[in-house]
Scaffold this motif. Structure first.
Motif, PDB file in Angstrom:
ATOM      1  N   PHE A   1       0.825  -1.207   0.000  1.00 10.59           N
ATOM      2  CA  PHE A   1       0.000   0.000   0.000  1.00 10.59           C
ATOM      3  C   PHE A   1       0.863   1.263   0.000  1.00 10.59           C
ATOM      4  N   LYS A   2       2.092   1.139  -0.529  1.00 11.24           N
ATOM      5  CA  LYS A   2       3.013   2.252  -0.738  1.00 11.24           C
ATOM      6  C   LYS A   2       3.550   2.865   0.556  1.00 11.24           C
ATOM      7  N   PHE A   3       3.598   2.079   1.639  1.00  3.32           N
ATOM      8  CA  PHE A   3       4.281   2.514   2.854  1.00  3.32           C
ATOM      9  C   PHE A   3       5.555   1.671   2.987  1.00  3.32           C
ATOM     10  N   ARG A   4       6.585   2.079   2.236  1.00  5.18           N
ATOM     11  CA  ARG A   4       7.821   1.318   2.191  1.00  5.18           C
ATOM     12  C   ARG A   4       8.858   1.927   3.131  1.00  5.18           C
ATOM     13  N   ALA A   5       9.698   1.052   3.704  1.00  4.20           N
ATOM     14  CA  ALA A   5      10.840   1.468   4.524  1.00  4.20           C
ATOM     15  C   ALA A   5      10.403   2.468   5.597  1.00  4.20           C
ATOM     16  N   ASP A   6      11.034   3.669   5.616  1.00  2.00           N
ATOM     17  CA  ASP A   6      10.758   4.635   6.681  1.00  2.00           C
ATOM     18  C   ASP A   6       9.340   5.192   6.623  1.00  2.00           C
ATOM     19  N   ALA A   7       8.671   5.099   5.466  1.00  2.00           N
ATOM     20  CA  ALA A   7       7.294   5.594   5.373  1.00  2.00           C
ATOM     21  C   ALA A   7       6.373   4.849   6.326  1.00  2.00           C
ATOM     22  N   ALA A   8       6.691   3.583   6.626  1.00  2.00           N
ATOM     23  CA  ALA A   8       5.880   2.794   7.559  1.00  2.00           C
ATOM     24  C   ALA A   8       6.067   3.245   8.998  1.00  2.00           C
ATOM     25  N   LEU A   9       7.091   4.070   9.261  1.00  2.00           N
ATOM     26  CA  LEU A   9       7.377   4.517  10.622  1.00  2.00           C
ATOM     27  C   LEU A   9       6.824   5.909  10.905  1.00  2.00           C
TER      28      LEU A   9
END
Length: 478
Positions: free
Chosen positions: A390-398
């Motif tokens: 859903f396009k929350f990759r790497a640091d975006a998930a934090l």
């Protein structure tokens, strides 16, 4: 007042005239009426005094006797039946927006500036906005993500990280042009990657040739076949040539890499979002929920009476109806958040409810922590893989949920619900497209199209309902 519009990459102009701006009224003062919204309270009060003989000659001269008729015409243009003395707090959000639209055009300005005019409006209200603009003879600048409204525009200006780009025509023309741009972007990327591959191969070939020449020269010098001073000169010249070739190869490789990165950057914006999901396991004849003679409302006000309704299997149901007909209230009863006046809800499967605030997410936690809380059986690898879909990759998930935009928040909610290894067999959504940009709406649509469970959706967005494949409707009346 003069109107000046400047957009990078587009022409601009300065025009003389009057500009009217639609202002969103979130919480109007309790004493504010429809007449106040139009700015005609004093004018109507003067007419009332004149009718009972309490106005002096100068007041009678200044009176606008056409005011009531013009006010009624403006309200009817947006399909709103309201008296001038009606308090705004007595109107629904959609009715208040309609009144604001009517007030906007009341004095016939030269240019309208509308910011998301169809938010919170029911089907009749949305049609009223489209019809109002269709009959408007002045200019209008509309900020909107409503695709039905955008279809009626003369031109669309898209703002992205690449700048501003103007497209002639409405939504269909814009999408057709975007499809052409997407094909061209893929072609440019293919060319750029072929060039990059060629430059890398050329650089490797040149390096191997230089190594072979250097080796041959070293062997000849070791045999003593040439004077040492000559050998040294040749070695210096060879070294200078190698350095020059290396710099040229480096520049060519950097240019090819930059072109490939630029081509990929365009695709990041143009490529539609898609997602694949595991099956929910919901079979066709499984009872999802049943409403048994349900009567619901709030504050002793009955909104829905004696409703019998059931859903079986992976149906996609839209609950529609005018503002104030009880759609959100019905969802609260189905989810167990509100008790009905009478009747029962028989719910047979697990469900997830995404309201307009996506309140199942904790704002004080990261997206990753919310996912792990809602699906404690998932390990870190599964969590990150699901969020990445859903396009929350790497640091975006934090990122903290409280820092997300409306579109990002809903996408995070979908990731936490539809990204699980075991999906809920019923997903309930309340006005999911309100305040979302087009890209976010299409992201939501892609996720819901990939979901094979049962959907129950409250929405007035017909383009959205068509995109997610609604198969049946429950229409509420006031």
């Amino acid at each position: 007042m003069p109107v000046s519009i400047t957009l990078s990459g587009l022409s601009y102009s300065t025009l003389g005239g009057r500009l009217a701006v639609l202002r969103q009224i979130v919480a109007p003062p309790s004493e504010m009426t429809v007449a106040d919204l139009f700015g005609v309270r004093e004018g109507l009060a003067l007419l009332d005094r004149a009718e009972v003989g309490k106005a002096n000659l100068s007041e009678l001269t200044a009176a606008d006797w056409t005011l009531p008729a013009r006010l009624e015409t403006s309200l009817s243009r947006v399909n709103l039946d309201a008296r001038p003395d009606t308090p705004l707090v007595a109107l629904s959000g959609g009715e208040t927006t309609r009144a604001a639209l009517a007030a906007l055009t009341f004095d016939a300005p030269d240019m309208l500036l509308l910011d998301e005019p169809t938010n919170n409006l029911d089907r009749d209200g949305r049609r009223a906005v489209i019809e109002l603009l269709a009959g408007w003879r002045g200019g209008a600048v509309v900020v909107s993500h409503d695709r039905e409204l955008l279809e009626s525009m003369d031109a669309i200006v898209e703002l992205t990280s690449l700048g501003a780009c103007r497209y002639g025509g409405g939504w269909s023309a814009y999408r057709a042009r975007k499809a052409i741009e997407l094909a061209a972007a893929h072609h440019d990327l293919d060319d750029a990657e072929r060039r990059l591959k060629g430059e890398r191969q050329a650089a490797q070939t040149q390096a191997e040739k230089r190594a072979r020449r250097a080796g041959a020269g070293a062997r000849k010098a070791a045999k003593g076949d040439m004077p040492r001073i000559v050998a040294g000169g040749l070695e210096r010249k060879a070294e200078e040539t190698r350095a020059a070739d290396a710099r040229l190869a480096e520049r060519r490789l950097a240019a090819a890499t930059s072109a490939a990165d630029e081509a990929r950057g365009k695709l990041e914006i143009l490529v539609p979002f898609s997602v694949s999901l595991p099956p929910s396991g919901l079979v066709a004849d499984r009872l999802v929920f049943k409403l048994n003679h349900l009567s619901v409302g709030y504050d002793k006000r009955m909104l829905i009476r004696d409703l019998a309704f059931e859903v079986r299997g992976p149906e996609r149901i839209a609950i529609t109806g005018p503002n104030g007909s009880g759609k959100t209230t019905l969802l609260r009863v189905i989810t167990g958040d509100l008790a009905p006046f009478s009747g029962t809800v028989d719910r047979r499967v697990d469900f997830a409810f995404l309201d307009q605030r996506v309140s199942l997410l904790d704002e004080a936690e990261t997206i990753r922590d919310n996912y792990r809380r809602l699906d404690p059986s998932a390990n870190e690898e599964a969590c990150r893989a699901s969020l990445a879909r859903f396009k929350f990759r790497a640091d975006a998930a934090l990122r903290m949920v409280g820092s997300l935009s409306g579109g990002e928040r809903l996408r995070a909610g979908l990731a936490c619900v539809l990204g699980r290894a075991r999906l809920p067999q019923l997903v309930i959504l309340d006005e999911p497209t309100n305040h979302l940009d087009v890209e976010s709406v299409e992201t939501v649509e892609a996720g819901l199209r990939a979901y094979d469970g049962s959907l129950l959706v409250v929405s007035h967005d017909e383009a959205f309902l068509g995109a997610i494949g609604i198969s049946r409707r429950l229409i509420l009346r006031q």
